[in-house]
Scaffold this active site. Sequence first.
Site, PDB file in Angstrom:
ATOM      1  N   CYS A  61      17.448  -0.679   7.973  1.00  0.00           N
ATOM      2  CA  CYS A  61      17.145  -2.007   8.489  1.00  0.00           C
ATOM      3  C   CYS A  61      16.460  -1.852   9.834  1.00  0.00           C
ATOM      4  O   CYS A  61      16.364  -0.770  10.383  1.00  0.00           O
ATOM      5  CB  CYS A  61      18.424  -2.808   8.652  1.00  0.00           C
ATOM      6  SG  CYS A  61      19.421  -2.897   7.152  1.00  0.00           S
ATOM      7  N   ARG A 106      10.853  -1.167   7.625  1.00  0.00           N
ATOM      8  CA  ARG A 106      12.213  -0.615   7.499  1.00  0.00           C
ATOM      9  C   ARG A 106      13.075  -1.404   6.514  1.00  0.00           C
ATOM     10  O   ARG A 106      14.168  -0.992   6.151  1.00  0.00           O
ATOM     11  CB  ARG A 106      12.906  -0.587   8.865  1.00  0.00           C
ATOM     12  CG  ARG A 106      12.206   0.239   9.927  1.00  0.00           C
ATOM     13  CD  ARG A 106      12.901   0.163  11.268  1.00  0.00           C
ATOM     14  NE  ARG A 106      14.224   0.728  11.217  1.00  0.00           N
ATOM     15  CZ  ARG A 106      14.497   2.016  11.424  1.00  0.00           C
ATOM     16  NH1 ARG A 106      13.514   2.848  11.675  1.00  0.00           N
ATOM     17  NH2 ARG A 106      15.724   2.461  11.356  1.00  0.00           N
ATOM     18  N   TRP A 121      17.457  -4.332   4.707  1.00  0.00           N
ATOM     19  CA  TRP A 121      17.286  -3.664   3.415  1.00  0.00           C
ATOM     20  C   TRP A 121      18.694  -3.588   2.856  1.00  0.00           C
ATOM     21  O   TRP A 121      19.531  -2.849   3.356  1.00  0.00           O
ATOM     22  CB  TRP A 121      16.688  -2.280   3.581  1.00  0.00           C
ATOM     23  CG  TRP A 121      16.414  -1.576   2.298  1.00  0.00           C
ATOM     24  CD1 TRP A 121      15.429  -1.873   1.391  1.00  0.00           C
ATOM     25  CD2 TRP A 121      17.125  -0.477   1.744  1.00  0.00           C
ATOM     26  NE1 TRP A 121      15.476  -0.999   0.328  1.00  0.00           N
ATOM     27  CE2 TRP A 121      16.522  -0.139   0.514  1.00  0.00           C
ATOM     28  CE3 TRP A 121      18.203   0.278   2.175  1.00  0.00           C
ATOM     29  CZ2 TRP A 121      16.965   0.909  -0.285  1.00  0.00           C
ATOM     30  CZ3 TRP A 121      18.662   1.338   1.393  1.00  0.00           C
ATOM     31  CH2 TRP A 121      18.045   1.619   0.172  1.00  0.00           C
ATOM     32  N   ASN A 159      22.499  -1.685  11.624  1.00  0.00           N
ATOM     33  CA  ASN A 159      21.752  -0.833  10.698  1.00  0.00           C
ATOM     34  C   ASN A 159      22.670   0.334  10.373  1.00  0.00           C
ATOM     35  O   ASN A 159      23.118   1.047  11.268  1.00  0.00           O
ATOM     36  CB  ASN A 159      20.467  -0.336  11.361  1.00  0.00           C
ATOM     37  CG  ASN A 159      19.707   0.649  10.472  1.00  0.00           C
ATOM     38  OD1 ASN A 159      19.900   0.664   9.254  1.00  0.00           O
ATOM     39  ND2 ASN A 159      18.886   1.491  11.074  1.00  0.00           N
ATOM     40  N   GLY A 160      22.988   0.513   9.100  1.00  0.00           N
ATOM     41  CA  GLY A 160      23.874   1.612   8.710  1.00  0.00           C
ATOM     42  C   GLY A 160      24.840   1.137   7.643  1.00  0.00           C
ATOM     43  O   GLY A 160      24.663   0.085   7.032  1.00  0.00           O
ATOM     44  N   GLU A 192       3.597  14.346  -6.615  1.00  0.00           N
ATOM     45  CA  GLU A 192       3.370  13.433  -5.482  1.00  0.00           C
ATOM     46  C   GLU A 192       2.500  12.254  -5.894  1.00  0.00           C
ATOM     47  O   GLU A 192       2.767  11.102  -5.531  1.00  0.00           O
ATOM     48  CB  GLU A 192       2.738  14.201  -4.316  1.00  0.00           C
ATOM     49  CG  GLU A 192       2.321  13.356  -3.129  1.00  0.00           C
ATOM     50  CD  GLU A 192       3.464  12.563  -2.483  1.00  0.00           C
ATOM     51  OE1 GLU A 192       4.632  12.825  -2.803  1.00  0.00           O
ATOM     52  OE2 GLU A 192       3.180  11.664  -1.680  1.00  0.00           O
ATOM     53  N   LYS A 248       3.405   8.282  -5.711  1.00  0.00           N
ATOM     54  CA  LYS A 248       2.554   7.301  -5.018  1.00  0.00           C
ATOM     55  C   LYS A 248       2.317   6.085  -5.896  1.00  0.00           C
ATOM     56  O   LYS A 248       2.472   4.958  -5.500  1.00  0.00           O
ATOM     57  CB  LYS A 248       1.196   7.953  -4.696  1.00  0.00           C
ATOM     58  CG  LYS A 248       0.792   8.331  -3.303  1.00  0.00           C
ATOM     59  CD  LYS A 248       1.678   7.997  -2.199  1.00  0.00           C
ATOM     60  CE  LYS A 248       2.823   8.936  -2.237  1.00  0.00           C
ATOM     61  NZ  LYS A 248       3.924   8.860  -1.425  1.00  0.00           N
ATOM     62  N   GLU A 260       5.569   3.969  -6.856  1.00  0.00           N
ATOM     63  CA  GLU A 260       6.290   3.235  -5.800  1.00  0.00           C
ATOM     64  C   GLU A 260       5.492   2.052  -5.259  1.00  0.00           C
ATOM     65  O   GLU A 260       6.078   1.143  -4.685  1.00  0.00           O
ATOM     66  CB  GLU A 260       6.693   4.169  -4.660  1.00  0.00           C
ATOM     67  CG  GLU A 260       5.579   4.720  -3.816  1.00  0.00           C
ATOM     68  CD  GLU A 260       6.115   5.585  -2.676  1.00  0.00           C
ATOM     69  OE1 GLU A 260       7.206   5.329  -2.174  1.00  0.00           O
ATOM     70  OE2 GLU A 260       5.410   6.540  -2.306  1.00  0.00           O
ATOM     71  N   HIS A 305       6.039  20.462 -24.437  1.00  0.00           N
ATOM     72  CA  HIS A 305       7.513  20.482 -24.564  1.00  0.00           C
ATOM     73  C   HIS A 305       8.091  19.077 -24.483  1.00  0.00           C
ATOM     74  O   HIS A 305       9.078  18.840 -23.798  1.00  0.00           O
ATOM     75  CB  HIS A 305       8.091  21.390 -23.481  1.00  0.00           C
ATOM     76  CG  HIS A 305       7.573  22.783 -23.553  1.00  0.00           C
ATOM     77  ND1 HIS A 305       8.041  23.724 -24.460  1.00  0.00           N
ATOM     78  CD2 HIS A 305       6.545  23.389 -22.892  1.00  0.00           C
ATOM     79  CE1 HIS A 305       7.363  24.851 -24.316  1.00  0.00           C
ATOM     80  NE2 HIS A 305       6.454  24.680 -23.378  1.00  0.00           N
ATOM     81  N   LYS A 341      11.003   2.401   4.437  1.00  0.00           N
ATOM     82  CA  LYS A 341      10.235   3.564   4.878  1.00  0.00           C
ATOM     83  C   LYS A 341      11.110   4.793   5.061  1.00  0.00           C
ATOM     84  O   LYS A 341      10.694   5.903   4.769  1.00  0.00           O
ATOM     85  CB  LYS A 341       9.526   3.258   6.199  1.00  0.00           C
ATOM     86  CG  LYS A 341       8.661   4.393   6.716  1.00  0.00           C
ATOM     87  CD  LYS A 341       7.583   4.793   5.729  1.00  0.00           C
ATOM     88  CE  LYS A 341       6.757   5.955   6.207  1.00  0.00           C
ATOM     89  NZ  LYS A 341       5.844   6.455   5.161  1.00  0.00           N
TER      90      LYS A 341
HETATM   91  C1  AGP Z   1       7.338   8.539  -0.270  1.00  0.00           C
HETATM   92  O1  AGP Z   1       6.151   7.790  -0.367  1.00  0.00           O
HETATM   93  C2  AGP Z   1       8.511   7.663   0.073  1.00  0.00           C
HETATM   94  N1  AGP Z   1       8.250   6.889   1.262  1.00  0.00           N
HETATM   95  C3  AGP Z   1       9.808   8.466   0.173  1.00  0.00           C
HETATM   96  O2  AGP Z   1       9.959   9.248  -0.989  1.00  0.00           O
HETATM   97  C4  AGP Z   1       9.887   9.409   1.392  1.00  0.00           C
HETATM   98  O3  AGP Z   1       8.959  10.474   1.248  1.00  0.00           O
HETATM   99  C5  AGP Z   1      11.297   9.997   1.470  1.00  0.00           C
HETATM  100  O4  AGP Z   1      12.197   8.930   1.632  1.00  0.00           O
HETATM  101  C6  AGP Z   1      11.465  11.001   2.617  1.00  0.00           C
HETATM  102  O5  AGP Z   1      11.228  10.342   3.840  1.00  0.00           O
HETATM  103  P1  AGP Z   1      11.170  11.243   5.180  1.00  0.00           P
HETATM  104  O6  AGP Z   1       9.995  12.168   5.050  1.00  0.00           O
HETATM  105  O7  AGP Z   1      11.021  10.265   6.293  1.00  0.00           O
HETATM  106  O8  AGP Z   1      12.458  12.016   5.251  1.00  0.00           O
END
Ligand code: AGP
Length: 615
Positions: free
Chosen positions: A2, A27, A74, A100-101, A488, A492, A495, A511, A610
């Site tokens: 958050c 966030r 969040w 936050n937490g 990766e 992308k 998400e 497979h 994020k």
């Molecule tokens: C990737 O696009 C996502 N935002 C997510 O998988 C991110 O890479 C992951 O949460 C790790 O975040 P960090 O590098 O801040 O630890």
Amino acid sequence: MCGIVGYVGPAEAAPILLDGLRRLEYRGYDSAGVALGNNGSLEIRKAVGRIQNLAQLIIDEPVHGNRGICHTRWATHGAVTRENAHPHTDQSGRIVLVHNGVIENYEKLREELEREGHVFQSQTDTEVLAHLIGKYAIQLGEPSADHLVEAVRMALREVHGTYGIAVMHRDVPDLLVGARRGSPLVLGVGKGENFLASDPLALVNHTRDVVYLKDFEIVLLRPDNFQIQSLAGDGRDYEISTVDFDAEEASKGDYPHFMLKEIFEQASTVRDAMRGRLSAEEATAKLGGLNMTPSELREVERIILIGCGTAYHAAMVGEYAMETLASLPTEVEVASEFRYRNMPLDKYTLTFVISQSGETADTLAALRESQRKGHRTLGICNNVASTIARESDGGVYMHAGPEIGVAATKSFTSQVTILTLLSLLMGRIRNLSSFDGLRIIEELEQLPDKVARVLEMNPHLPEVAEKYANSHGMLFMGRQFQYPVAMEAALKLKEISYMFCSGYPSAELKHGVIALVNPDTPSVFIAPDDALFEKNASNIQEVRARKGPVIGVGTEGHGALERITDDVLWVPPAPDYLMPVLTIIPLQLLAYHIAVQRGCDVDKPRNLAKSVTVE
Ligand code: AGP
């Protein structure tokens, strides 16, 4: 995760709080709320959805005050509803809090409080903390700064879990109280005003002088001064840092989305990842932040690379690079798995945790687990004041500037570049000749210009995206250094466009994966003109034989790929170990344009945040 912002000073707090919240919306953006203290009154406004909804509510129902706290959520505990939005108050309604937490023992605490007559309005763990503080505040007597801080202290001593909080009392003017354990909280130092925030990003419009609170610290914030104390109550020294970016860098500029801006920053961020770290004279990389001598590095016989999501995929590239350039056994582990498995680590093992935010809970836990076993654990982070950056035994900063788009882009290429530098360093300590090292350095020095060249293809991507934007899903495949790129690229697209996507080693097609091939599920093959191209070409033919559309990512001018694919995205030639920095870029752009065409919120995709600072 958050976002929190607090303000105390002479100005109207609401505009400052909203400006800060907007910069923290990455966030979390399920709901948002604000509380303002004003001459003995507390006014609260909350709204479900984006911060703009809260801003509109405040226009419709204005609030005033020069002291305030606010929050963008969040959801962890409790559905996305107005009742569960922060801020939350205690039983009396005189104390208000944002958090936050995760309070892990909140159910037990709630039961005890309910037995004492407390009535809760929400399903959140945060409200329990507010009531606990209120309970002790009443026990301590008349409202005062000392009583409020002591009540916060008493309540936090009962809490298990993580918190970054900001607290206000209606009848204690000109005071905010902040505290942290496991969730970031930064104090913004102004002139005649002071701020609190989860991330300095929220404050750069007002101050770049900040103090990063440490775990178990409490801060008392007034317009003209602040004090930092331990949870036990004794005074704490602190250091005022200057944030290393300005408001301009933390804004979108002329780009429609942060993600596109950050994709286009990659020529400079790849250059910044290498800046001052290449020595042609010694034909090696110089990484002083490792805090390890060459003889200590020489003793390393095994590397472990740990991360989540994109950072994990960068680690996968690092595994290939370390083995190719340094012939060093390397293992890659998802942070959430590492922290619970009992991986044998000996004194010749060197562990790296990789994290853009430096606050990812699982990665932080993996760092602490590795250190708990007595192992030197280094960090590769972007946020220099983050918990992981501060707690690791050294490491390498990415210097990529703030990455605000939830989908990681420049952080991936920056992490891969740094892992390549690390592989060069370890290789030159072991078996790489100075000639080999110089050749690698020359290739690295050409890389930013090659990145810039790949970015020039962007105008062609919307047309390709339009062909595939309504596909059922997308399969991504590559071999060796391109297998992590496939992973990766799948992340992308999934998400930000919410399409079903997966990444595989190309040969896994046979497979089981080939069962997914159909005309409505295109396959993307990252197939540069390398030693394994013919193998990839066979896989492509197997897909085409089953009427699966194929998009290729290949080396400029490689006709053999163009002849067997429906569309091709080109990159300049480069050594295998640098190709991932180039081949990921057209796939970042493809994901971006598909998401835009599908009407998705590229910078703030649904359900995501994020940095995942909860487990
Ligand atoms: C990737 O696009 C996502 N935002 C997510 O998988 C991110 O890479 C992951 O949460 C790790 O975040 P960090 O590098 O801040 O630890």
